[in-house]
Scaffold this motif. Structure first.
Motif, PDB file in Angstrom:
ATOM      1  N   CYS A 148      22.377 -21.649  13.563  1.00 56.08           N
ATOM      2  CA  CYS A 148      21.324 -21.874  14.542  1.00 56.08           C
ATOM      3  C   CYS A 148      21.895 -22.672  15.704  1.00 56.08           C
ATOM      4  O   CYS A 148      22.867 -23.382  15.540  1.00 56.08           O
ATOM      5  N   LEU A 149      21.258 -22.568  16.848  1.00 56.69           N
ATOM      6  CA  LEU A 149      21.806 -23.298  17.986  1.00 56.69           C
ATOM      7  C   LEU A 149      21.351 -24.737  18.001  1.00 56.69           C
ATOM      8  O   LEU A 149      22.106 -25.627  18.325  1.00 56.69           O
ATOM      9  N   ASN A 150      20.103 -24.984  17.709  1.00 51.94           N
ATOM     10  CA  ASN A 150      19.674 -26.371  17.788  1.00 51.94           C
ATOM     11  C   ASN A 150      18.698 -26.753  16.678  1.00 51.94           C
ATOM     12  O   ASN A 150      17.596 -27.202  16.928  1.00 51.94           O
ATOM     13  N   THR A 151      19.141 -26.566  15.456  1.00 49.67           N
ATOM     14  CA  THR A 151      18.350 -26.980  14.307  1.00 49.67           C
ATOM     15  C   THR A 151      19.294 -27.651  13.320  1.00 49.67           C
ATOM     16  O   THR A 151      20.431 -27.212  13.176  1.00 49.67           O
ATOM     17  N   GLY A 209      15.975 -28.582   8.939  1.00 49.53           N
ATOM     18  CA  GLY A 209      14.916 -27.811   9.576  1.00 49.53           C
ATOM     19  C   GLY A 209      15.120 -26.318   9.547  1.00 49.53           C
ATOM     20  O   GLY A 209      14.338 -25.590  10.147  1.00 49.53           O
ATOM     21  N   SER A 210      16.168 -25.838   8.882  1.00 48.96           N
ATOM     22  CA  SER A 210      16.477 -24.419   8.982  1.00 48.96           C
ATOM     23  C   SER A 210      16.286 -23.689   7.668  1.00 48.96           C
ATOM     24  O   SER A 210      16.598 -24.220   6.597  1.00 48.96           O
ATOM     25  N   ASP A 211      15.803 -22.469   7.756  1.00 52.13           N
ATOM     26  CA  ASP A 211      15.692 -21.620   6.585  1.00 52.13           C
ATOM     27  C   ASP A 211      16.776 -20.558   6.544  1.00 52.13           C
ATOM     28  O   ASP A 211      16.742 -19.655   5.716  1.00 52.13           O
ATOM     29  N   ALA A 212      17.750 -20.665   7.452  1.00 54.17           N
ATOM     30  CA  ALA A 212      18.851 -19.702   7.452  1.00 54.17           C
ATOM     31  C   ALA A 212      19.592 -19.798   6.122  1.00 54.17           C
ATOM     32  O   ALA A 212      19.640 -20.853   5.489  1.00 54.17           O
ATOM     33  N   MET A 213      20.172 -18.667   5.721  1.00 54.59           N
ATOM     34  CA  MET A 213      20.859 -18.616   4.435  1.00 54.59           C
ATOM     35  C   MET A 213      21.966 -19.659   4.349  1.00 54.59           C
ATOM     36  O   MET A 213      22.120 -20.346   3.339  1.00 54.59           O
ATOM     37  N   ILE A 214      22.715 -19.779   5.450  1.00 58.87           N
ATOM     38  CA  ILE A 214      23.836 -20.723   5.427  1.00 58.87           C
ATOM     39  C   ILE A 214      23.330 -22.160   5.306  1.00 58.87           C
ATOM     40  O   ILE A 214      23.954 -22.989   4.644  1.00 58.87           O
ATOM     41  N   ALA A 215      22.159 -22.444   5.888  1.00 57.49           N
ATOM     42  CA  ALA A 215      21.602 -23.798   5.791  1.00 57.49           C
ATOM     43  C   ALA A 215      21.205 -24.092   4.344  1.00 57.49           C
ATOM     44  O   ALA A 215      21.444 -25.184   3.829  1.00 57.49           O
ATOM     45  N   TYR A 257      33.488 -26.272   9.579  1.00 59.86           N
ATOM     46  CA  TYR A 257      32.686 -25.789  10.704  1.00 59.86           C
ATOM     47  C   TYR A 257      32.961 -26.508  12.020  1.00 59.86           C
ATOM     48  O   TYR A 257      32.355 -26.181  13.042  1.00 59.86           O
ATOM     49  N   GLY A 258      33.839 -27.509  11.991  1.00 60.71           N
ATOM     50  CA  GLY A 258      34.258 -28.136  13.244  1.00 60.71           C
ATOM     51  C   GLY A 258      33.218 -29.064  13.848  1.00 60.71           C
ATOM     52  O   GLY A 258      32.234 -29.430  13.200  1.00 60.71           O
ATOM     53  N   ASP A 259      33.454 -29.444  15.094  1.00 59.56           N
ATOM     54  CA  ASP A 259      32.581 -30.413  15.771  1.00 59.56           C
ATOM     55  C   ASP A 259      31.136 -29.925  15.849  1.00 59.56           C
ATOM     56  O   ASP A 259      30.210 -30.712  15.904  1.00 59.56           O
ATOM     57  N   PHE A 260      30.978 -28.592  15.881  1.00 61.11           N
ATOM     58  CA  PHE A 260      29.655 -28.003  16.031  1.00 61.11           C
ATOM     59  C   PHE A 260      28.664 -28.535  15.001  1.00 61.11           C
ATOM     60  O   PHE A 260      27.490 -28.753  15.296  1.00 61.11           O
ATOM     61  N   VAL A 261      29.138 -28.755  13.808  1.00 58.07           N
ATOM     62  CA  VAL A 261      28.249 -29.075  12.691  1.00 58.07           C
ATOM     63  C   VAL A 261      27.752 -30.532  12.740  1.00 58.07           C
ATOM     64  O   VAL A 261      26.761 -30.878  12.112  1.00 58.07           O
ATOM     65  N   LEU A 262      28.434 -31.376  13.494  1.00 56.03           N
ATOM     66  CA  LEU A 262      28.041 -32.781  13.583  1.00 56.03           C
ATOM     67  C   LEU A 262      27.185 -32.990  14.824  1.00 56.03           C
ATOM     68  O   LEU A 262      27.623 -32.707  15.935  1.00 56.03           O
ATOM     69  N   TYR A 263      25.974 -33.488  14.614  1.00 53.31           N
ATOM     70  CA  TYR A 263      25.131 -33.745  15.789  1.00 53.31           C
ATOM     71  C   TYR A 263      25.673 -34.907  16.598  1.00 53.31           C
ATOM     72  O   TYR A 263      25.411 -35.034  17.783  1.00 53.31           O
ATOM     73  N   GLN A 271      30.724 -18.801  27.831  1.00 54.59           N
ATOM     74  CA  GLN A 271      30.804 -19.139  26.421  1.00 54.59           C
ATOM     75  C   GLN A 271      29.565 -18.653  25.702  1.00 54.59           C
ATOM     76  O   GLN A 271      28.469 -19.037  26.055  1.00 54.59           O
ATOM     77  N   ASP A 272      29.766 -17.839  24.695  1.00 54.32           N
ATOM     78  CA  ASP A 272      28.650 -17.480  23.852  1.00 54.32           C
ATOM     79  C   ASP A 272      28.403 -18.650  22.898  1.00 54.32           C
ATOM     80  O   ASP A 272      29.253 -18.963  22.070  1.00 54.32           O
ATOM     81  N   PRO A 273      27.255 -19.318  23.033  1.00 49.89           N
ATOM     82  CA  PRO A 273      27.047 -20.512  22.206  1.00 49.89           C
ATOM     83  C   PRO A 273      26.931 -20.193  20.720  1.00 49.89           C
ATOM     84  O   PRO A 273      27.001 -21.083  19.895  1.00 49.89           O
ATOM     85  N   HIS A 274      26.771 -18.910  20.392  1.00 51.54           N
ATOM     86  CA  HIS A 274      26.680 -18.561  18.977  1.00 51.54           C
ATOM     87  C   HIS A 274      28.042 -18.521  18.306  1.00 51.54           C
ATOM     88  O   HIS A 274      28.139 -18.484  17.094  1.00 51.54           O
ATOM     89  N   LEU A 275      29.111 -18.455  19.101  1.00 50.72           N
ATOM     90  CA  LEU A 275      30.438 -18.350  18.511  1.00 50.72           C
ATOM     91  C   LEU A 275      31.027 -19.735  18.301  1.00 50.72           C
ATOM     92  O   LEU A 275      31.285 -20.452  19.257  1.00 50.72           O
ATOM     93  N   LEU A 276      31.223 -20.091  17.051  1.00 49.63           N
ATOM     94  CA  LEU A 276      31.866 -21.364  16.770  1.00 49.63           C
ATOM     95  C   LEU A 276      33.370 -21.174  16.817  1.00 49.63           C
ATOM     96  O   LEU A 276      33.877 -20.194  16.308  1.00 49.63           O
ATOM     97  N   PRO A 277      34.079 -22.121  17.410  1.00 48.69           N
ATOM     98  CA  PRO A 277      35.539 -22.019  17.345  1.00 48.69           C
ATOM     99  C   PRO A 277      35.971 -22.141  15.891  1.00 48.69           C
ATOM    100  O   PRO A 277      35.445 -22.958  15.144  1.00 48.69           O
TER     101      PRO A 277
END
Lengths: 183, 151
Positions: free
Chosen positions: B47-50, B54-60, B88-94, A28-34
Motif C-alpha cells: 500500500c502507498l500510505n497505510t 490498517g491494511s487488509d492486504a495479504m502481505i500486511a 523491504y528497505g526504507d519504504f517499510v519504516l514510517y 518514479q512509480d511509487p508502487h515500485l519498491l527498490p
C-alpha cells in the motif's frame, strides 16, 4: 525595477518546486519498491514441492545455471496475463524457470497449471508466504533473475511481457552467461 | 452537552481504530502493546500510505503474523525492525533511517528554518538602519503641527 525583482524571487522558487515535484511524481512509480535483495544470495528455505508435499525443495535445488524464479498465484489476475510469455520462454529459451506458488491453494494451483500449461522446472509451495517475505516480495507476479551461484541479479515487479523480456532480461542473461563461461 | 461529549469520545477514539482483527494471543499486556506499536509504525509494502495495522492486504496479514511470531520468540523491537528493513528497505519504516539517501529529508526542515531566520534578521536589520533617518527641523515642525491639529 527593484519591485519587479522582489516578486521574481518567489516566482522562480515556486517554478523550481513545481519542476522538482513534477519530475519526482512522474518519473518514479511509487508502487515500485527498490529491491533490497539485489546481489544477495537466495535466502535459505526448505519448502514442500507443489503437488508432492512429502518432499521439499531447498535453495540448493536452484543453483547451477542462470535461471528465473517467478512468484505466481491463482488469485493474481496479472499472472494469467503473464503466463503465455513464460510458456514461450520455456519453449524457446535455454533457461530454467522455477516457480514460487505464493499464498495459494494446492488444488487450485495444480488445476491452473493443467489449464494454462506448466512452464516451470519445479514449483515451490510457499503457502504461508515465508519465502516470499524473505525475498521481499509484496505482490505477484514478481520475477527474479538468478545467476549460477544462486545470487539474485535482477528483480522485476509486475508482468514480464515480450518487451520486458527482450529489453531487460535477454541482455542481462547474455551478460551473466558470458561471465559464467569466462570464469 | 451529553451528545457533544459522546461525539468527542468517538472522534478521539477513531485515531486508534485498527482495520486488522487478527486473533493473536499474547502472554502479557506488554508484549501486546509492543505488537500494536510495531504494526503501527511499519508501513504495508503493498500500500502507498497505510501501516500494517490498517491494511487488509495479504502481505500486511503475513507481516503481522511475522511480527507476532518474532515477539513471541523474544526478539527485540530493533531486531524486528531490522528484519523488515533487510527485506523491504526504507519504504517499510514510517520513520526513515538517517543515511545517504534520506539526509536531505531529515535536514531540510532545519536548513529551511535557518535560511528563513537569516532572511528575517537581514530584513529587520535593513529596516532598522533605514528607519533611523533623522528629520530635518522643518519636517519636525510640520510633524508637531500635524499631531497638534489631530488632537
Amino acid at each position: 525595477m527593484i519591485v519587479a525583482r522582489r516578486f521574481l524571487v518567489p516566482l522562480f522558487g515556486f517554478l523550481g518546486l513545481v519542476t522538482v515535484l513534477a519530475l519526482g511524481f512522474r518519473l518514479q512509480d511509487p508502487h515500485l519498491l527498490p529491491s533490497q535483495m539485489l546481489n544477495r544470495p537466495l535466502p535459505a528455505f526448505n519448502l514442500p514441492r507443489l503437488g508432492n508435499p512429502s518432499k521439499t525443495w531447498s535453495e540448493k535445488d536452484l543453483y547451477g545455471k542462470v535461471s528465473l524464479l517467478n512468484v505466481w498465484a491463482t488469485w493474481c489476475p496479472s499472472c494469467v496475463h503473464e503466463h503465455p510469455q513464460l510458456m514461450r520462454i520455456s519453449r524457446e529459451q535455454d533457461i530454467s524457470i522455477f516457480g514460487i506458488n505464493y499464498n495459494d491453494d494446492t488444488v487450485k494451483a495444480l488445476a491452473w497449471l493443467q489449464r494454462y500449461g506448466d512452464p516451470f522446472q519445479l514449483n515451490i509451495a510457499d503457502h504461508d508466504g515465508q519465502l516470499a517475505i524473505d525475498l521481499g516480495v509484496y505482490g505477484a507476479p514478481e520475477t527474479f533473475l538468478l545467476d549460477a551461484k544462486g545470487i539474485i541479479r535482477y528483480r522485476h515487479v509486475g508482468v514480464v511481457d515480450e518487451q520486458v523480456w527482450a529489453d531487460i532480461f535477454t541482455p542481462m542473461i547474455a551478460e551473466l552467461n558470458r561471465q559464467d563461461g569466462g570464469s | 452537552m451529553q451528545t457533544l461529549r459522546c461525539l468527542l469520545v468517538f472522534v478521539l477514539m477513531s485515531g486508534s481504530a485498527h482495520a486488522a482483527i487478527d486473533a493473536y494471543v499474547f502472554p502479557s499486556k506488554d508484549l501486546r502493546a509492543r505488537y500494536y506499536d510495531l504494526i503501527e509504525q511499519l508501513r504495508c509494502p503493498q500500500c502507498l500510505n497505510t501501516n500494517l495495522a490498517g491494511s487488509d492486504a495479504m502481505i500486511a496479514q503475513d507481516l503481522r503474523r511475522e511480527v507476532h511470531r518474532m515477539i513471541l520468540e523474544g526478539q527485540t523491537d530493533a531486531e524486528i525492525l531490522q528484519f523488515m528493513h533487510h527485506r523491504y528497505g526504507d519504504f517499510v519504516l514510517y520513520k526513515p533511517r538517517f543515511n545517504s539517501s534520506t539526509w536531505v529529508l531529515w535536514l531540510a526542515p532545519g536548513m529551511v528554518f535557518c535560511v528563513a531566520l537569516a532572511g528575517c534578521i537581514i530584513m529587520v536589520r535593513r529596516r532598522q538602519s533605514q528607519g533611523s533617518v533623522s528629520l530635518s527641523d522643518l519636517d519636525r515642525q510640520r510633524l508637531d503641527q500635524l499631531l497638534r491639529d489631530k488632537a
